[in-house]
Design a protein around this motif. Structure first.
Motif, short mmCIF file in Angstrom:
data_model
loop_
_atom_site.label_atom_id
_atom_site.label_comp_id
_atom_site.label_asym_id
_atom_site.label_seq_id
_atom_site.Cartn_x
_atom_site.Cartn_y
_atom_site.Cartn_z
N ALA A 235 0.83 -1.21 0.00
CA ALA A 235 0.00 0.00 0.00
C ALA A 235 0.86 1.26 0.00
O ALA A 235 0.53 2.24 -0.66
CB ALA A 235 -0.93 -0.01 1.21
N ILE A 236 1.97 1.23 0.73
CA ILE A 236 2.87 2.40 0.77
C ILE A 236 3.38 2.70 -0.63
O ILE A 236 3.32 3.82 -1.13
CB ILE A 236 4.04 2.18 1.75
CG1 ILE A 236 3.54 2.18 3.20
CG2 ILE A 236 5.13 3.24 1.56
CD1 ILE A 236 4.56 1.71 4.22
N VAL A 237 3.88 1.65 -1.30
CA VAL A 237 4.44 1.85 -2.64
C VAL A 237 3.36 2.23 -3.63
O VAL A 237 3.53 3.13 -4.45
CB VAL A 237 5.23 0.60 -3.09
CG1 VAL A 237 5.74 0.78 -4.51
CG2 VAL A 237 6.38 0.33 -2.14
N ALA A 238 2.22 1.56 -3.53
CA ALA A 238 1.12 1.85 -4.46
C ALA A 238 0.62 3.28 -4.29
O ALA A 238 0.09 3.87 -5.22
CB ALA A 238 -0.02 0.85 -4.27
N ALA A 239 0.81 3.85 -3.09
CA ALA A 239 0.36 5.22 -2.85
C ALA A 239 1.34 6.25 -3.43
O ALA A 239 1.15 7.45 -3.28
CB ALA A 239 0.18 5.45 -1.36
N GLY A 240 2.40 5.76 -4.06
CA GLY A 240 3.33 6.70 -4.68
C GLY A 240 4.40 7.20 -3.74
O GLY A 240 5.02 8.23 -3.98
N ILE A 241 4.63 6.47 -2.67
CA ILE A 241 5.70 6.85 -1.75
C ILE A 241 6.84 5.86 -1.94
O ILE A 241 6.61 4.65 -1.88
CB ILE A 241 5.21 6.79 -0.28
CG1 ILE A 241 3.98 7.68 -0.12
CG2 ILE A 241 6.32 7.20 0.68
CD1 ILE A 241 3.12 7.28 1.05
N VAL A 242 8.02 6.34 -2.22
CA VAL A 242 9.15 5.43 -2.31
C VAL A 242 10.15 5.78 -1.22
O VAL A 242 10.98 6.66 -1.36
CB VAL A 242 9.83 5.47 -3.69
CG1 VAL A 242 10.99 4.48 -3.74
CG2 VAL A 242 8.84 5.12 -4.79
N PRO A 243 10.05 5.09 -0.07
CA PRO A 243 11.03 5.33 0.99
C PRO A 243 12.40 4.86 0.50
O PRO A 243 12.49 4.13 -0.50
CB PRO A 243 10.55 4.44 2.14
CG PRO A 243 9.17 3.99 1.77
CD PRO A 243 9.10 4.02 0.29
N THR A 244 13.47 5.25 1.18
CA THR A 244 14.79 4.75 0.76
C THR A 244 15.00 3.31 1.19
O THR A 244 15.82 2.61 0.63
CB THR A 244 15.93 5.63 1.34
OG1 THR A 244 15.57 6.01 2.66
CG2 THR A 244 16.15 6.86 0.49
N ALA A 245 14.26 2.85 2.21
CA ALA A 245 14.32 1.45 2.59
C ALA A 245 13.01 1.06 3.24
O ALA A 245 12.35 1.87 3.90
CB ALA A 245 15.48 1.21 3.56
N LEU A 246 12.61 -0.20 3.01
CA LEU A 246 11.35 -0.72 3.54
C LEU A 246 11.62 -2.19 3.85
O LEU A 246 11.52 -3.05 2.99
CB LEU A 246 10.28 -0.56 2.46
CG LEU A 246 8.80 -0.49 2.79
CD1 LEU A 246 8.52 0.39 3.99
CD2 LEU A 246 8.04 0.05 1.58
N SER A 289 4.00 11.41 7.49
CA SER A 289 2.56 11.40 7.81
C SER A 289 1.81 10.43 6.90
O SER A 289 0.88 9.76 7.34
CB SER A 289 1.98 12.81 7.78
OG SER A 289 2.43 13.50 6.65
N ALA A 290 2.22 10.35 5.63
CA ALA A 290 1.54 9.42 4.72
C ALA A 290 1.76 7.97 5.15
O ALA A 290 0.83 7.16 5.17
CB ALA A 290 2.04 9.64 3.29
N ILE A 291 3.00 7.64 5.53
CA ILE A 291 3.31 6.26 5.92
C ILE A 291 2.58 5.91 7.22
O ILE A 291 2.01 4.83 7.36
CB ILE A 291 4.84 6.07 6.07
CG1 ILE A 291 5.51 6.16 4.71
CG2 ILE A 291 5.15 4.72 6.72
CD1 ILE A 291 7.02 6.33 4.77
N ARG A 292 2.55 6.87 8.13
CA ARG A 292 1.87 6.63 9.41
C ARG A 292 0.40 6.29 9.17
O ARG A 292 -0.14 5.33 9.74
CB ARG A 292 2.02 7.85 10.32
CG ARG A 292 1.60 7.60 11.76
CD ARG A 292 1.77 8.86 12.61
NE ARG A 292 3.17 9.21 12.85
CZ ARG A 292 3.95 8.63 13.77
NH1 ARG A 292 3.48 7.65 14.51
NH2 ARG A 292 5.20 9.01 13.93
N ALA A 293 -0.23 7.06 8.29
CA ALA A 293 -1.66 6.82 8.01
C ALA A 293 -1.85 5.41 7.42
O ALA A 293 -2.78 4.69 7.81
CB ALA A 293 -2.17 7.89 7.05
#
Lengths: 466, 407
Positions: A235-246, A289-293
């Motif tokens: 869901a994080i990636v699909a939401a368009g967020i690319v953290p540097t590590a997951l 904030s996006a990842i937390r949600a």
């Protein structure tokens, strides 16, 4: 015996006595990498320069001996061990930074340079080398190039190939050639990176350096179910967020890591997600904030951030030491390395659990969730033949399930000796023949790291030595 | 440059494979093209050839939007792919001229390098899998639909930039990235005295722009001209909050460098950027030749000035784009007409290669193009490249003679 003596004499003539090892107790050190199977070489050499590498290759050719190039030996697929006799070229004495061009963010380094040492030495210029395999404290840049190594930060920076600008290479005849990604012509640099020492021996490399991000933050989130955690990753990636590590760890791993390092992970959770975001202050704050949600939506027990640089370092030290920490659970472990499309993570994890249960093997999962790159650690005791057999069966079952899910048989460790026969499971004869054509050009006599990558039955691409 | 005879345009990979296999067995030669937007690169074929087009080899093979991966047939246009991806909030940094015509296969085959690679990486780094029709008509696949894969040699990247000489790329699998929400472009005159300081300021910005150019000439491409001293154009993209900060930083940096006035556009920013990229290969019919020189960012402005001076010595008009972040220098030299250019073009070509041995011709319609050193000096490993060609295409069926070193 006489032939071995002559070979030894010739090698000493080229490198000096301190650069050649032929005593059995020395050779046994080079008989293994971090894979379970090994093979002892006839001789090990430690050259200090490109010329010395070239001289060794010429001597080996004269004696008809195969060559295996080796860095720190941290490879996990038996890529750096000789298949049968031959000469091991250790690059450990070639560990200098030859040129540093900080203004244009590049450096020319020797293959034996330790990965982390490069980042440490360019830190004063505000730069770093992005590929960071978990073994980065000991693994070498040359080894990283040979295996196209990955690491937790691949998610945003890509694997080693994205960070190599050009190479100096000794070919199977001892001739030196260079490649550059800015040259016109075929991208030989890309062909050589990840070729596991079968196309040439890298003697120096121009690498790309990146500017250190101005903000770095790391959070841990705890989940009561693995499935919910892996759905949160998608869901994080699909939401368009690319953290540097997951990165994800299951309870088996978290328990072992906490006992060993006190890294600060929550205990009692079924899954712990380690998330890093780096970049500009504005973007990192928005990512948090996006990842937390998203993790809350997926039922995370909580998410908390590292408050200090020391806390952040401890969280990463735990992650990078996870495999070693399993020594508390079983005397030996085998790491599988498969990659599946991210959205298939929950299915892939169920398959891992089912395979482990079927063969009564304890499994710990610690992996690059953001890339869909799984690393089940199968724990066993090498002295128990039943367990060894069960580990092999479990590993194969995991491989099969990854292939069925549209995945691949190696995300970052390589094929080497271990998985060469599995290549036919993901590639057709025509696909492998195309790779064989590249091999034909660079190593027609199959003297460079023979019996690696290509399936043992592959004859279609081989040519008769001239 | 369109071919005189209508090209054969198969609709399936199988049909394309059959055509290639027949030609290969019968000693025929094949020239391969997509949208013809980069047809000014490379040498003419050494023999008459059957023209093969990938334009009807279109369609999305797989679109795993939640996984940020997509697989397309090679004949799809860049615009087609990016419009589709934009609808999902994603993009691939293709950055090639004329995306409404340029195909995925052609852009990859040409190894096109766009200005946004400083920030987003090279196009090849987004290619996670491929299918290629080899000279014997068989299909070889590499990679897959996962974002990390080290199973065997990286064949997909080897095909990028190979100009169809190892095989014909028919399918490309990409990883995509989230599209930046907002874009902004800065335009300002760049007087000579400010140039060096402006370049240094751009390199030192904490928030790196996505692209930054010094554009001299190319009047139809961007506005805001300042005589012959050129303009600076800077593209920022990202979140709204990031753009606010980057805008402040960039304004004050350019101000300190003495750049007199800056105009900022949000509306049409991406279109303005695309017009600069289009200008890389925009030719003036038969009266221009355009070179591209790979350089380092710290040297690019000086090298651009040197080749401008050289062109003036030949009484050629010059226009230049310098990519401040990647170091590329693009020089379009033109004469009054085809005849005046024709009288100088070959000796100018020799002179520019003496100064810049790696200079490549990227756009030229002049008939003398066949006599130019289109690829610059042969790369160090050219013999190994020839050997690869011989192993992949022993009968020289595919694009014979077009590539580096006569490959």
């Amino acid at each position: 015996m006489k032939r071995l003596g002559m070979l030894r004499e010739r090698l000493i003539g080229a490198l000096g006595t301190d650069g050649v090892k032929t005593e059995p107790e020395d050779l046994s050190v080079y008989a293994f990498d971090a894979y379970t199977d090994g093979g002892r070489p006839l001789a090990v050499v430690l050259p200090r320069s490109t010329n010395e590498v070239s001289a060794v290759v010429k001597i080996a050719r004269e004696f008809g001996e195969p060559i295996v190039a080796r860095g720190a030996g941290t490879g996990l697929c038996g890529g750096a061990v000789p298949a049968a006799g031959g000469i091991v070229i250790s690059t450990m004495r070639m560990n200098r930074i030859l040129e540093l061009d900080a203004a244009n963010r590049r450096a020319r380094v020797e293959p034996g340079l330790i990965n982390l040492d490069l980042s440490r030495r360019v830190a004063a210029d505000g730069l770093f080398f992005a590929p960071d395999p978990s073994s980065q404290q000991i693994s070498t840049i040359g080894g990283n190039i040979a295996t196209n190594a990955g690491g937790p930060h691949c998610l945003s920076y890509g694997t080693t190939v994205n960070h190599v600008l050009g190479l100096e290479v000794v070919d199977e005849t001892g001739e030196v050639f260079t490649t550059s990604i800015d040259d016109s012509g075929y991208d030989l640099t890309a062909a050589l990176v990840g070729s596991e020492g079968t196309l040439g021996i890298v003697t120096s490399a121009w690498v790309r350096l990146l500017a250190q991000p101005e903000a770095v933050r790391v959070w841990v989130a705890a989940f009561d179910q693995m499935e919910a955690a892996s759905e949160a990753v998608s869901a994080i990636v699909a939401a368009g967020i690319v953290p540097t590590a997951l990165e994800m760890m299951d309870s088996v791993i978290v328990t072992a890591v906490e006992a060993a390092f006190h890294a600060g992970y929550p205990t009692g959770a079924a899954a712990v997600l380690l998330v890093e975001s780096a970049g500009f202050e504005e973007d990192v704050a928005a990512a948090e904030s996006a990842i937390r949600a998203i993790v809350n939506q997926h039922g995370a027990r909580y998410m908390r951030g590292a408050r200090t640089a020391a806390e952040r370092a401890a969280l990463w030290a735990g992650r990078k030491g996870a495999a070693g920490a399993t020594g508390r659970i079983a005397p030996n472990y085998y790491t599988q390395d498969v990659c599946v499309p991210r959205s298939k993570l929950p299915t892939a994890l169920r398959a891992v659990a089912a395979a482990a249960a079927e063969h009564a093997i304890t499994v710990g999962n610690v992996f690059h969730a953001g890339d869909g790159n799984l690393h089940p650690l199968l724990m066993y005791d090498r002295r128990d033949r039943r367990q060894v057999a069960a580990v092999v069966l479990t590993g194969n079952a995991i491989l099969e399930s990854a292939i069925e899910l549209g995945g691949t048989i190696s995300g970052e460790h390589g094929i080497g000796w271990e998985k060469r026969d599995a290549m036919t499971r993901v590639y057709t004869t025509a696909d492998l023949a195309a790779m064989g054509r590249v091999r034909d050009v660079f190593d027609p006599r199959r003297r460079l790291n023979p019996e690696k990558i290509f399936p043992s039955g592959a004859r279609c691409s081989e040519v008769t030595p001239p | 440059m369109r071919t005189a005879t209508a090209p054969v345009a198969p609709e399936t990979i199988d049909a394309l494979g059959t055509i290639v296999a027949q030609a290969d067995r019968g000693g025929g030669k094949i020239s391969i093209a997509g949208g013809n937007t980069l047809s000014g690169m490379g040498l003419p074929l050494e023999a008459p050839a059957l023209a093969l087009s990938t334009l009807r080899l279109t369609g999305v093979v797989a679109n795993e939007s939640a996984d940020l991966t997509i697989a397309v047939r090679a004949g799809m246009t860049l615009q087609g792919v990016n419009v589709l991806l934009a609808g999902q909030g994603q993009f691939i940094p293709f950055d090639a001229p004329a995306p409404q015509y340029a195909t995925v296969g052609g852009t990859l085959a040409a190894g096109w390098l766009g200005p946004r690679r400083h920030r987003y990486g090279r196009l090849r780094d987004y290619l996670i899998g491929s299918a290629i029709v080899l000279a014997d008509g068989s299909v070889a696949r590499a990679g897959g639909m996962v974002v990390k894969n080290v199973a065997g040699y990286d064949m997909s990247r080897l095909y990028v930039g190979s100009f169809g000489t190892l095989g014909i790329l028919v399918q490309a699998n990409f990883k995509t990235i989230p599209a930046p929400g907002h874009a902004r472009i800065f335009l300002a005159p760049l007087p000579e005295r400010t140039r060096e300081r402006a370049f240094a300021a751009l390199a030192a910005l904490p928030v790196a722009p996505s692209a930054a150019f010094w554009v001299d000439g190319f009047h139809n491409s961007i506005d805001g001209d300042d005589g012959n001293e050129g303009r600076v154009a800077v593209l920022l993209d990202g979140s709204e909050a990031l753009l606010e900060r980057a805008t402040r930083d960039l304004r004050s940096a350019l101000g300190r460098a003495g750049v007199p006035e800056t105009r900022v556009f949000d509306t049409g920013a991406r279109e303005s950027f695309q017009r600069i990229v289009d200008a890389y290969v925009a030719n003036l019919g038969e009266r221009s030749v355009t070179y591209r020189i790979a350089s380092f960012p710290t040297e690019s402005a000086e090298r651009a000035l040197n080749i401008q001076q050289l062109a003036r010595r030949y009484d050629l008009r010059t226009e230049t784009i310098v990519d401040a972040l990647n170091g590329d220098v693009v020089l379009r030299a033109s004469g009054l007409d085809s005849r005046t250019l024709g009288g100088k073009i070959e000796s100018f070509d020799d002179a520019i290669h003496e100064l810049e041995p790696g200079a490549q011709v990227i756009a030229c319609e002049h008939p003398h193009r066949v006599h130019l050193n289109a690829w610059g000096e042969a790369p160090a490993a050219v013999e190994r490249m020839r050997a690869l060609k011989a192993r992949f295409d022993p009968n020289r069926t595919l694009n014979p003679g077009r590539f580096v070193g006569g490959i």
